[in-house]
Design an enzyme around this catalytic site. Structure first.
Site, PDB file in Angstrom:
ATOM      1  N   GLU A  49      -9.845  -1.179  -0.239  1.00  0.00           N
ATOM      2  CA  GLU A  49      -9.021  -1.914  -1.209  1.00  0.00           C
ATOM      3  C   GLU A  49      -9.015  -3.389  -0.843  1.00  0.00           C
ATOM      4  O   GLU A  49      -8.474  -3.781   0.189  1.00  0.00           O
ATOM      5  CB  GLU A  49      -7.584  -1.361  -1.205  1.00  0.00           C
ATOM      6  CG  GLU A  49      -6.663  -2.153  -2.123  1.00  0.00           C
ATOM      7  CD  GLU A  49      -5.181  -1.774  -1.986  1.00  0.00           C
ATOM      8  OE1 GLU A  49      -4.873  -0.650  -1.557  1.00  0.00           O
ATOM      9  OE2 GLU A  49      -4.345  -2.629  -2.314  1.00  0.00           O
ATOM     10  N   ARG A  53      -5.504 -11.380  -3.255  1.00  0.00           N
ATOM     11  CA  ARG A  53      -4.504 -12.325  -2.752  1.00  0.00           C
ATOM     12  C   ARG A  53      -5.124 -13.569  -2.158  1.00  0.00           C
ATOM     13  O   ARG A  53      -4.418 -14.396  -1.602  1.00  0.00           O
ATOM     14  CB  ARG A  53      -3.670 -11.649  -1.668  1.00  0.00           C
ATOM     15  CG  ARG A  53      -2.775 -10.595  -2.209  1.00  0.00           C
ATOM     16  CD  ARG A  53      -1.623 -10.378  -1.267  1.00  0.00           C
ATOM     17  NE  ARG A  53      -1.513  -8.989  -0.918  1.00  0.00           N
ATOM     18  CZ  ARG A  53      -0.968  -8.559   0.200  1.00  0.00           C
ATOM     19  NH1 ARG A  53      -0.518  -9.400   1.090  1.00  0.00           N
ATOM     20  NH2 ARG A  53      -0.882  -7.276   0.425  1.00  0.00           N
ATOM     21  N   THR A  76      -3.545  -5.323  -5.495  1.00  0.00           N
ATOM     22  CA  THR A  76      -2.651  -6.369  -6.015  1.00  0.00           C
ATOM     23  C   THR A  76      -2.957  -6.694  -7.474  1.00  0.00           C
ATOM     24  O   THR A  76      -2.871  -7.850  -7.880  1.00  0.00           O
ATOM     25  CB  THR A  76      -2.713  -7.669  -5.160  1.00  0.00           C
ATOM     26  OG1 THR A  76      -3.083  -7.356  -3.807  1.00  0.00           O
ATOM     27  CG2 THR A  76      -1.359  -8.353  -5.118  1.00  0.00           C
ATOM     28  N   LYS A 136       0.461   5.392  -5.692  1.00  0.00           N
ATOM     29  CA  LYS A 136       0.648   4.715  -4.407  1.00  0.00           C
ATOM     30  C   LYS A 136       2.152   4.695  -4.132  1.00  0.00           C
ATOM     31  O   LYS A 136       2.938   4.367  -5.033  1.00  0.00           O
ATOM     32  CB  LYS A 136       0.099   3.291  -4.538  1.00  0.00           C
ATOM     33  CG  LYS A 136       0.504   2.325  -3.434  1.00  0.00           C
ATOM     34  CD  LYS A 136      -0.317   1.060  -3.564  1.00  0.00           C
ATOM     35  CE  LYS A 136       0.211  -0.039  -2.652  1.00  0.00           C
ATOM     36  NZ  LYS A 136      -0.779  -1.109  -2.462  1.00  0.00           N
TER      37      LYS A 136
HETATM   38  O1  LIG Z   1      -1.402  -6.150  -2.103  1.00  0.00           O
HETATM   39  C1  LIG Z   1      -1.066  -5.061  -2.563  1.00  0.00           C
HETATM   40  O2  LIG Z   1      -1.532  -4.569  -3.593  1.00  0.00           O
HETATM   41  C2  LIG Z   1      -0.050  -4.275  -1.889  1.00  0.00           C
HETATM   42  O3  LIG Z   1       0.430  -3.352  -2.467  1.00  0.00           O
HETATM   43  C3  LIG Z   1       0.373  -4.590  -0.542  1.00  0.00           C
HETATM   44  C4  LIG Z   1      -0.386  -3.826   0.513  1.00  0.00           C
HETATM   45  O4  LIG Z   1      -0.499  -2.491   0.169  1.00  0.00           O
HETATM   46  C5  LIG Z   1       0.315  -3.973   1.800  1.00  0.00           C
HETATM   47  O5  LIG Z   1       0.440  -5.338   2.090  1.00  0.00           O
HETATM   48  C6  LIG Z   1      -0.368  -3.327   2.946  1.00  0.00           C
HETATM   49  O6  LIG Z   1       0.616  -3.200   3.899  1.00  0.00           O
HETATM   50  P1  LIG Z   1       0.395  -3.270   5.462  1.00  0.00           P
HETATM   51  O7  LIG Z   1      -0.574  -2.191   5.836  1.00  0.00           O
HETATM   52  O8  LIG Z   1       1.765  -3.050   5.990  1.00  0.00           O
HETATM   53  O9  LIG Z   1      -0.132  -4.642   5.749  1.00  0.00           O
END
Ligand SMILES: O=C(O)C(=O)C[C@H](O)[C@H](O)COP(=O)(O)O
Length: 216
Positions: A49, A53, A76, A136
């Site tokens: 994924e 961003r 995102t 999700k």
């Molecule tokens: O950007 C997106 O679409 C999101 O939904 C956020 C990500 O899923 C999280 O930022 C991952 O989280 P961490 O593994 O805690 O870093």
């Protein structure tokens, strides 16, 4: 071209089932895309994924889409424009932290299988009513973690999840042991410092360790 919510969920469920962990990638430099994807795929994590961003994200998707054995999606996704750009760049699926009608409509009409986000029973039920059975769970840890997802699964066993947000090797097993979890999403397999320094061997090792989670 068009994809139904049911078919979208079947497809995202198949993609999530490829490995216990889906790397969530924030990549600043498109030059890192190929070696990063190659090391994750070599380590046993084919579904990737790429979050939209960074300014480079669409180029990163374009590059990663060429990597053999990989299945690259865009994360995102917030607006229909994001979905269209992701699809055009070669994303084979989309992921969103939540779900809005205009994003769901857009993904269905352009044929991009979407993994929409939900954090509560009501959000999950709304998506189920529309036809989405693969969601999700975001933000996983902040929303109560594995106990919350287990509790949601009691009345809603027909919904499967990819929990994401705050997941690490320390807590991944608590999610992966639940019957309603297909895989977990996480950024820990591609830490910023290792990506920036081009330490692909270390990333492949992290991926290999992650690919063994949930098997015990
Ligand atoms: O950007 C997106 O679409 C999101 O939904 C956020 C990500 O899923 C999280 O930022 C991952 O989280 P961490 O593994 O805690 O870093």
């Amino acid at each position: 071209m068009r994809i139904s919510p049911q078919d979208a969920s079947l497809r995202t469920c198949e993609i999530c089932a490829l490995a216990p962990v889906m790397p969530v990638l924030v990549v600043e430099d498109a030059a890192h895309a190929r070696p990063l994807a190659e090391s994750l795929v070599a380590g046993g994590l084919p579904a990737l994924e790429v979050t939209l961003r960074t300014g480079a994200a669409l180029d990163v998707i374009r590059e990663m889409a060429q990597v053999k054995g990989g299945v690259v999606g865009a994360g995102t996704l917030i607006t229909p424009k994001d979905a269209e750009a992701a699809k055009e760049a070669g994303a084979r699926f989309g992921v969103s932290p939540g779900a809005t009608d205009y994003l769901l409509d857009a993904c269905e009409s352009i044929g991009l299988p979407l993994l929409p986000g939900a954090a509560t029973a009501t959000e999950a039920m709304r998506l189920l009513a529309r036809g989405y059975g693969m969601l999700k769970f975001f933000p996983a840890e902040a929303s109560g973690g594995a106990p919350a997802l287990k509790a949601i699964g009691a009345p809603l066993p027909q919904i499967s999840f990819c929990p994401t947000g705050g997941i690490s090797p320390a807590n991944a097993e608590s999610y992966l042991s639940l019957p309603n979890v297909v895989c977990a999403g996480g950024s820990w397999v591609a830490p910023k410092d290792l990506v920036q320094s081009g330490n692909w061997t270390a990333i492949e090792t992290l991926a290999r360790d992650a690919s063994k989670l949930g098997k015990g």
